[in-house]
Design an enzyme around this catalytic site. Structure first.
Site, PDB file in Angstrom:
ATOM      1  N   GLU A 156     -14.844  -4.919   2.395  1.00 29.78           N
ATOM      2  CA  GLU A 156     -14.008  -4.848   4.000  1.00 29.78           C
ATOM      3  C   GLU A 156     -15.006  -5.156   5.059  1.00 29.78           C
ATOM      4  OE1 GLU A 156     -10.811  -2.132   4.869  1.00 29.78           O
ATOM      5  OE2 GLU A 156     -11.814  -1.667   6.573  1.00 29.78           O
ATOM      6  N   LYS A 172      -7.919   2.719  -2.468  1.00 30.70           N
ATOM      7  CA  LYS A 172      -8.035   2.791  -0.948  1.00 30.70           C
ATOM      8  C   LYS A 172      -8.924   4.109  -0.488  1.00 30.70           C
ATOM      9  CE  LYS A 172      -7.636  -0.259   2.139  1.00 30.70           C
ATOM     10  NZ  LYS A 172      -7.548   0.438   3.719  1.00 30.70           N
ATOM     11  N   GLU A 211      -6.112  -7.719   6.164  1.00 24.64           N
ATOM     12  CA  GLU A 211      -5.690  -6.298   6.064  1.00 24.64           C
ATOM     13  C   GLU A 211      -5.303  -5.962   7.377  1.00 24.64           C
ATOM     14  OE1 GLU A 211      -9.442  -5.169   3.441  1.00 24.64           O
ATOM     15  OE2 GLU A 211      -8.958  -4.004   4.746  1.00 24.64           O
ATOM     16  N   ASN A 217     -10.528  -6.596   8.026  1.00 26.08           N
ATOM     17  CA  ASN A 217      -9.647  -5.450   8.393  1.00 26.08           C
ATOM     18  C   ASN A 217      -9.264  -5.974  10.028  1.00 26.08           C
ATOM     19  OD1 ASN A 217      -8.238  -3.365   9.260  1.00 26.08           O
ATOM     20  ND2 ASN A 217      -9.749  -1.998   8.517  1.00 26.08           N
ATOM     21  N   GLU A 266       0.994  -1.128  -0.107  1.00 30.55           N
ATOM     22  CA  GLU A 266      -0.062  -0.151  -0.073  1.00 30.55           C
ATOM     23  C   GLU A 266       0.998   1.474  -0.025  1.00 30.55           C
ATOM     24  OE1 GLU A 266      -3.946   0.199   1.880  1.00 30.55           O
ATOM     25  OE2 GLU A 266      -2.936   1.141   3.183  1.00 30.55           O
ATOM     26  N   LYS A 274       0.906   4.516   1.112  1.00 27.73           N
ATOM     27  CA  LYS A 274      -0.055   5.147   2.014  1.00 27.73           C
ATOM     28  C   LYS A 274       0.929   6.171   2.889  1.00 27.73           C
ATOM     29  CE  LYS A 274      -1.925   3.650   6.600  1.00 27.73           C
ATOM     30  NZ  LYS A 274      -2.058   2.443   7.288  1.00 27.73           N
TER      31      LYS A 274
HETATM   32  O1  LIG Z   1      -4.150   3.198   9.014  1.00 25.80           O
HETATM   33  C1  LIG Z   1      -4.707   4.088   9.686  1.00 25.80           C
HETATM   34  O2  LIG Z   1      -4.376   4.666  10.640  1.00 25.80           O
HETATM   35  C2  LIG Z   1      -6.342   4.152   9.601  1.00 25.80           C
HETATM   36  C3  LIG Z   1      -7.065   4.728  10.623  1.00 25.80           C
HETATM   37  C4  LIG Z   1      -8.286   4.824  10.279  1.00 25.80           C
HETATM   38  C5  LIG Z   1      -9.119   4.305   9.384  1.00 25.80           C
HETATM   39  C6  LIG Z   1      -8.577   3.398   8.314  1.00 25.80           C
HETATM   40  C7  LIG Z   1      -7.003   3.387   8.655  1.00 25.80           C
HETATM   41  N1  LIG Z   1      -6.182   2.641   7.779  1.00 25.80           N
HETATM   42  C8  LIG Z   1      -6.753   2.125   6.534  1.00 25.80           C
HETATM   43  C9  LIG Z   1      -6.307   0.601   6.065  1.00 25.80           C
HETATM   44  O3  LIG Z   1      -7.134  -0.177   5.720  1.00 25.80           O
HETATM   45  C10 LIG Z   1      -4.736   0.490   6.120  1.00 25.80           C
HETATM   46  O4  LIG Z   1      -4.002   1.301   5.666  1.00 25.80           O
HETATM   47  C11 LIG Z   1      -4.473  -0.971   5.294  1.00 25.80           C
HETATM   48  O5  LIG Z   1      -5.146  -1.878   5.897  1.00 25.80           O
HETATM   49  C12 LIG Z   1      -2.937  -1.135   5.719  1.00 25.80           C
HETATM   50  O6  LIG Z   1      -2.856  -1.385   7.294  1.00 25.80           O
HETATM   51  P1  LIG Z   1      -1.341  -1.313   7.772  1.00 25.80           P
HETATM   52  O7  LIG Z   1      -0.625  -2.483   7.298  1.00 25.80           O
HETATM   53  O8  LIG Z   1      -1.715  -1.771   9.339  1.00 25.80           O
HETATM   54  O9  LIG Z   1      -0.841   0.099   7.592  1.00 25.80           O
END
Ligand SMILES: O=C(O)c1ccccc1NCC(=O)[C@H](O)[C@H](O)COP(=O)(O)O
Length: 268
Positions: A160, A115, A211, A181, A54, A56
């Site tokens: 999700e 996303k 996720e 999630n 991702e 991000k």
């Molecule tokens: O990632 C956050 O802080 C978040 C906060 C509030 C709503 C959604 C959020 N994340 C979105 C996602 O779904 C994640 O970016 C994705 O699943 C990847 O997760 P990670 O590997 O823990 O960064």
């Protein structure tokens, strides 16, 4: 859509309020989508763990913002063996954009997931993507209509879920790609046992994605052993601090490879 709910973290309420205000597009998008299940199968055949890496830049639970060009990040993720990519398009809380997604999809051959926190049909038309995320908790009674609207445009909808009830709603809406999630949007806490609890309830015909919260190759193996066909990983690939701990100096290709090689090389 329920933006007032007390059981959502304040940051998530803010995300939803911003989403409700965001305009969609006038025209209707039609996509010739790259298949996500086929990309997962190709990764498996090649001995790679199917990972959706991702892009991000930041998030409500991330310290700081990564300002690298999204195309450079995306190309590094593909170099690291990612089967597919996810690009945040939410601007206010994740520093994402539809332009990031457009550029990334043009630059790579793998499927790209949009996303975002989509709450209306017209928002589907803002940009082409291969897969679009639809979050069961936010869409409630509109979920089935959004799944149909996404498919009508050629998108593969990824629904999700976080609870048994949401999984049942996703299946009733005809979802074939389901993401569990591990992050609870009420408290923003991550618990990998969420996926372990829900995975046995999903029928085999569903492509099941774990996720959030996958921080180490051991976590990746744990999710795969619990039945994940693919893994969505953001922070552990993007996060420079986490990368430093792993000794990879923020190298996104190396960070991605730690996960795609988790079943062949162990903890690299
Ligand atoms: O990632 C956050 O802080 C978040 C906060 C509030 C709503 C959604 C959020 N994340 C979105 C996602 O779904 C994640 O970016 C994705 O699943 C990847 O997760 P990670 O590997 O823990 O960064």
């Amino acid at each position: 859509m329920n933006t007032q709910s007390d059981d959502l973290a304040p940051a998530v309420r803010s995300i939803l309020e911003a989403a409700a205000e965001r305009s969609g597009a006038d025209g209707r998008t039609s996509v010739d989508a790259r298949s996500l299940p086929a990309a997962f199968a190709a990764a498996e055949a090649d001995g790679r763990v199917p990972v959706i890496a991702e892009v991000k830049p930041t998030s409500p639970t991330t310290d700081g913002t990564r300002r690298d060009d999204p195309v450079d990040l995306a190309e590094a993720m593909v170099e690291g063996g990612a089967a597919a990519l996810s690009v945040l398009t939410e601007p206010e809380h994740f520093d994402g954009s539809v332009e990031n997604l457009r550029r990334v999809r043009e630059a790579v051959d793998v499927p790209v997931l949009r996303k975002d926190f989509l709450v209306r049909e017209d928002q589907l038309d803002a940009v082409e993507a291969d897969v679009v995320l639809l979050i069961a908790r936010f869409l409630e009674d509109d979920l089935a209509d959004l799944v149909t609207a996404a498919r009508d445009r050629g998108f593969q909808p990824l629904v999700e879920v976080h609870t048994r009830e949401e999984l049942a709603a996703a299946l009733a809406a005809g979802a074939e790609l389901i993401g569990v999630n591990n992050r609870d949007l009420g408290r923003l806490e991550v618990d990998l046992s969420t996926f372990e609890a829900l995975a046995p309830e999903a029928p085999d015909r569903v492509t099941l994605i774990a996720e959030s919260g996958i921080a180490t190759p051991a976590d990746a193996r744990r999710m795969r052993e619990a039945g994940a066909d693919g893994l969505l990983i953001g922070s552990a690939i993007m996060d420079a601090e986490g990368a430093d701990e792993a000794g990879t100096d923020g190298d996104v290709a190396a960070n991605t490879r730690r996960f795609t090689a988790a079943e062949t090389e162990g903890d690299v």
